[in-house]
Structure formats: C-alpha cells, structure tokens
Design an enzyme around this catalytic site. Structure first.
Site, PDB file in Angstrom:
ATOM      1  N   LYS A  60      86.662 -53.611  -2.439  1.00  0.00           N
ATOM      2  CA  LYS A  60      87.592 -54.213  -1.496  1.00  0.00           C
ATOM      3  C   LYS A  60      87.985 -55.608  -1.950  1.00  0.00           C
ATOM      4  O   LYS A  60      87.138 -56.417  -2.321  1.00  0.00           O
ATOM      5  CB  LYS A  60      86.961 -54.285  -0.098  1.00  0.00           C
ATOM      6  CG  LYS A  60      87.884 -54.853   0.976  1.00  0.00           C
ATOM      7  CD  LYS A  60      87.187 -54.891   2.331  1.00  0.00           C
ATOM      8  CE  LYS A  60      88.107 -55.451   3.412  1.00  0.00           C
ATOM      9  NZ  LYS A  60      87.441 -55.486   4.742  1.00  0.00           N
ATOM     10  N   ASP A  71      84.919 -58.230   1.720  1.00  0.00           N
ATOM     11  CA  ASP A  71      83.713 -58.351   2.555  1.00  0.00           C
ATOM     12  C   ASP A  71      82.935 -57.057   2.757  1.00  0.00           C
ATOM     13  O   ASP A  71      82.107 -56.988   3.658  1.00  0.00           O
ATOM     14  CB  ASP A  71      84.111 -58.905   3.933  1.00  0.00           C
ATOM     15  CG  ASP A  71      85.023 -57.943   4.697  1.00  0.00           C
ATOM     16  OD1 ASP A  71      86.129 -57.673   4.205  1.00  0.00           O
ATOM     17  OD2 ASP A  71      84.609 -57.462   5.765  1.00  0.00           O
ATOM     18  N   CYS A  72      83.156 -56.032   1.955  1.00  0.00           N
ATOM     19  CA  CYS A  72      82.461 -54.762   2.152  1.00  0.00           C
ATOM     20  C   CYS A  72      80.992 -54.852   1.728  1.00  0.00           C
ATOM     21  O   CYS A  72      80.699 -55.064   0.545  1.00  0.00           O
ATOM     22  CB  CYS A  72      83.161 -53.664   1.354  1.00  0.00           C
ATOM     23  SG  CYS A  72      82.294 -52.088   1.368  1.00  0.00           S
ATOM     24  N   LYS A  99      96.964 -49.662   0.259  1.00  0.00           N
ATOM     25  CA  LYS A  99      96.288 -48.991  -0.849  1.00  0.00           C
ATOM     26  C   LYS A  99      97.288 -48.491  -1.887  1.00  0.00           C
ATOM     27  O   LYS A  99      98.201 -47.734  -1.561  1.00  0.00           O
ATOM     28  CB  LYS A  99      95.452 -47.825  -0.309  1.00  0.00           C
ATOM     29  CG  LYS A  99      94.365 -48.271   0.658  1.00  0.00           C
ATOM     30  CD  LYS A  99      93.717 -47.098   1.372  1.00  0.00           C
ATOM     31  CE  LYS A  99      92.752 -47.601   2.446  1.00  0.00           C
ATOM     32  NZ  LYS A  99      92.178 -46.495   3.242  1.00  0.00           N
ATOM     33  N   VAL A 112      86.116 -47.386  -0.451  1.00  0.00           N
ATOM     34  CA  VAL A 112      85.388 -48.071  -1.515  1.00  0.00           C
ATOM     35  C   VAL A 112      83.924 -48.205  -1.080  1.00  0.00           C
ATOM     36  O   VAL A 112      83.635 -48.155   0.113  1.00  0.00           O
ATOM     37  CB  VAL A 112      85.982 -49.480  -1.781  1.00  0.00           C
ATOM     38  CG1 VAL A 112      87.331 -49.377  -2.452  1.00  0.00           C
ATOM     39  CG2 VAL A 112      86.064 -50.308  -0.506  1.00  0.00           C
ATOM     40  N   SER A 125      78.149 -45.432  -1.579  1.00  0.00           N
ATOM     41  CA  SER A 125      77.153 -46.325  -2.170  1.00  0.00           C
ATOM     42  C   SER A 125      75.785 -45.664  -2.319  1.00  0.00           C
ATOM     43  O   SER A 125      75.041 -45.970  -3.267  1.00  0.00           O
ATOM     44  CB  SER A 125      77.032 -47.611  -1.339  1.00  0.00           C
ATOM     45  OG  SER A 125      76.571 -47.343  -0.026  1.00  0.00           O
ATOM     46  N   HIS A 211      76.189 -60.314   6.637  1.00  0.00           N
ATOM     47  CA  HIS A 211      77.241 -60.090   7.626  1.00  0.00           C
ATOM     48  C   HIS A 211      76.753 -60.447   9.029  1.00  0.00           C
ATOM     49  O   HIS A 211      77.486 -61.048   9.817  1.00  0.00           O
ATOM     50  CB  HIS A 211      77.713 -58.633   7.577  1.00  0.00           C
ATOM     51  CG  HIS A 211      78.681 -58.368   6.472  1.00  0.00           C
ATOM     52  ND1 HIS A 211      79.951 -57.890   6.687  1.00  0.00           N
ATOM     53  CD2 HIS A 211      78.571 -58.534   5.130  1.00  0.00           C
ATOM     54  CE1 HIS A 211      80.590 -57.770   5.532  1.00  0.00           C
ATOM     55  NE2 HIS A 211      79.758 -58.142   4.573  1.00  0.00           N
ATOM     56  N   TRP A 258      85.311 -58.469  10.567  1.00  0.00           N
ATOM     57  CA  TRP A 258      84.731 -58.006  11.830  1.00  0.00           C
ATOM     58  C   TRP A 258      85.631 -58.273  13.042  1.00  0.00           C
ATOM     59  O   TRP A 258      85.347 -57.776  14.130  1.00  0.00           O
ATOM     60  CB  TRP A 258      83.364 -58.653  12.056  1.00  0.00           C
ATOM     61  CG  TRP A 258      82.326 -58.093  11.144  1.00  0.00           C
ATOM     62  CD1 TRP A 258      81.793 -58.672  10.040  1.00  0.00           C
ATOM     63  CD2 TRP A 258      81.714 -56.798  11.246  1.00  0.00           C
ATOM     64  NE1 TRP A 258      80.877 -57.836   9.432  1.00  0.00           N
ATOM     65  CE2 TRP A 258      80.807 -56.681  10.163  1.00  0.00           C
ATOM     66  CE3 TRP A 258      81.833 -55.736  12.147  1.00  0.00           C
ATOM     67  CZ2 TRP A 258      80.038 -55.535   9.947  1.00  0.00           C
ATOM     68  CZ3 TRP A 258      81.058 -54.594  11.930  1.00  0.00           C
ATOM     69  CH2 TRP A 258      80.177 -54.512  10.849  1.00  0.00           C
ATOM     70  N   LYS A 261      86.762 -55.261  15.320  1.00  0.00           N
ATOM     71  CA  LYS A 261      85.708 -54.673  16.161  1.00  0.00           C
ATOM     72  C   LYS A 261      85.384 -55.566  17.339  1.00  0.00           C
ATOM     73  O   LYS A 261      85.101 -55.072  18.438  1.00  0.00           O
ATOM     74  CB  LYS A 261      84.452 -54.417  15.317  1.00  0.00           C
ATOM     75  CG  LYS A 261      84.582 -53.254  14.360  1.00  0.00           C
ATOM     76  CD  LYS A 261      83.248 -52.917  13.726  1.00  0.00           C
ATOM     77  CE  LYS A 261      83.350 -51.717  12.810  1.00  0.00           C
ATOM     78  NZ  LYS A 261      83.708 -50.467  13.531  1.00  0.00           N
TER      79      LYS A 261
END
Length: 264
Positions: A60, A71-72, A99, A112, A125, A211, A258, A261
C-alpha cells in the site's frame, strides 16, 4: 594553430563515488527507488542472501506523502520478515484508492501484500510469511504452535474499542483484558513471544500494536496504562528494531487509514 586531442582519464574521485554508490545500493524501480541499507547490526546481508534476486512485493502506498510506504500492518509484517531474513526486495507502491490495471492483473482481488515467489504472485501475509520461512529458513523465525496464538486477540479488541461510541459497552475492558493477559505472558516468557529472539509472532503483532498506539492516542486520547509495564516495554523494544523503523508507516497515514472506521 594545431589542436591536440585530450585523453581524459577517470579520476580517483569519480571512481570512489561510483564505488560508494554501488556499496550503498540504490535500486531504481518504475518511478521511485528502493534503498537497501549497508550492513549493520540487525540487517546484515548474508553471503547466501546477497546472491538472491530482489523479491518483488506490492504494498500500500502512502496517502499523505509521495513515494512512501502506506499504513497496512500486513504489508509491514511481510517487509519485516524480509528484513529480518536479510532478503533484498523491490517495492511496488500501489494506490489502493485508484488501483492500476497492472496491479489488478497480479492481484485480481485488489489486495496487498502480494509477493512474487517462483514466478507466481502470492497473496495473503500468512501464506507469504510461511512461504518465506520455508524457502529461506536462515535465520529461523518460526514459533512453536502453542505460542502462535499469544496476543492474537489484541488487534480485534483494539478495533472494537476504536469503533465504539459507547464508553460503557465493554470494548475498552475487552482490550485491557487481552493486554493484561499479554503483559503476564511477556513477564514470564519475554522479552519476545518466543523468548530471547524475535519470531514471526512478534513481526505479526508489532505492526498491530503500532496502529493501536497511534490510532487510540489520536481518536480516543488513550494509551496503554502504566499498570501494564511489560506490554509497554515490549512495544518499545519492537518499535526500536532497525527493521521496524525502516518499514513503519507514517503516523499521519495510520490516522488517515483508520478514519473511515472511526467516523463510519
């Protein structure tokens, strides 16, 4: 008047500069460069690893600064694994808000991280880090199965608390319970989850705690309490790793990431 041809010899200064550039190791890729540090305490490249072609990874991109990692936490987990295994890599920064077509061909779901392993683009991951452990076993980052779930519920309880609009709904207590359990574990088994050495479990949990610290500090003015000293010490240790410093997101990106959310 005669004109004599001049033969220009390479200067020692030019040669020295060229050697220095080759030693530092800039890799140009598309529209940006990936910098691989010279060997140091934690990031020394072994003789075997230095012979590998750089691994290609899509991650990202930052939404707050150009040509920066986003920030992923799952992208950082994979990058941390590569760093701790001393593997060279080239990053492809992907704007997940727009994208590109080339990326969707590699990752049809548009997610990602994805890494090219054995001529195949591998997503997720969990799958990537396991594949890296099998393909590049030295240094070993694996962890016994009975320790693999330590701290695994912290991230979900953090998200629940972050999204909560009701102070009395129990989400803060749920997070504190998980952090308290982790504090007790590290007290008895630390400084890392698998004891004295960093493992894959730390490389998964570390970015999530990063995070947690930034997002809860910004949106709720909340911090891990002093009554959990081993959690605080663990976070400080992980965040101070050379590999972590090199692969962490900007705090501004974590806050921006964030925001939907929190507001949603």
């Amino acid at each position: 008047m005669s004109t004599k041809a001049l033969r220009i010899q390479p200067s020692t200064t030019t040669t020295a500069i060229s050697s220095a550039i080759n030693h530092i190791g800039f890799t140009l890729h598309r529209n940006y460069a990936v910098y691989r540090r010279p060997p140091n305490r934690n990031l020394t490249v072994s003789a075997a690893a230095s012979s590998f072609d750089p691994l290609q990874i899509c991650v990202k991109a930052s939404v707050t600064a150009p040509n920066k990692l986003g920030d992923c936490p799952f992208c950082q987990r994979v990058l941390l694994t590569m760093e701790e295994k001393h593997l060279p890599y080239d990053m492809k920064l992907v704007d997940l808000g727009n994208k590109p077509e080339w990326f969707l061909k590699l990752s049809p779901e548009g997610k990602v991280p994805v890494v090219k392993l054995d001529e195949k683009w591998v997503p997720d991951s969990d799958v990537i880090t396991q594949a890296l452990e099998e393909k590049y076993p030295d240094p070993a980052l694996g962890i016994p199965p009975e320790k693999s779930s330590v701290g695994s519920k912290i991230f979900s309880t953090f998200i629940g608390f972050l999204k909560s609009k009701d102070p009395s709904d129990g989400t803060e207590k749920a997070l504190l319970d998980e952090l308290s359990s982790f504090d007790n574990y590290i007290k008895e088994n630390g400084p890392f989850i698998n004891g004295e050495k960093v493992s894959s479990a730390d490389l998964s949990l570390g970015p999530k705690l990063y995070h947690l610290e930034i997002a809860l500090g910004h949106y709720k003015k909340w911090a891990v309490p002093d009554s959990l000293p081993y959690v605080k010490s663990y976070m400080k240790t992980i965040f101070s790793l050379d590999s972590f410093i090199k692969t962490r997101a900007l705090p501004e990106d974590v806050i921006a990431g964030w925001r939907p959310k929190v507001l949603g």
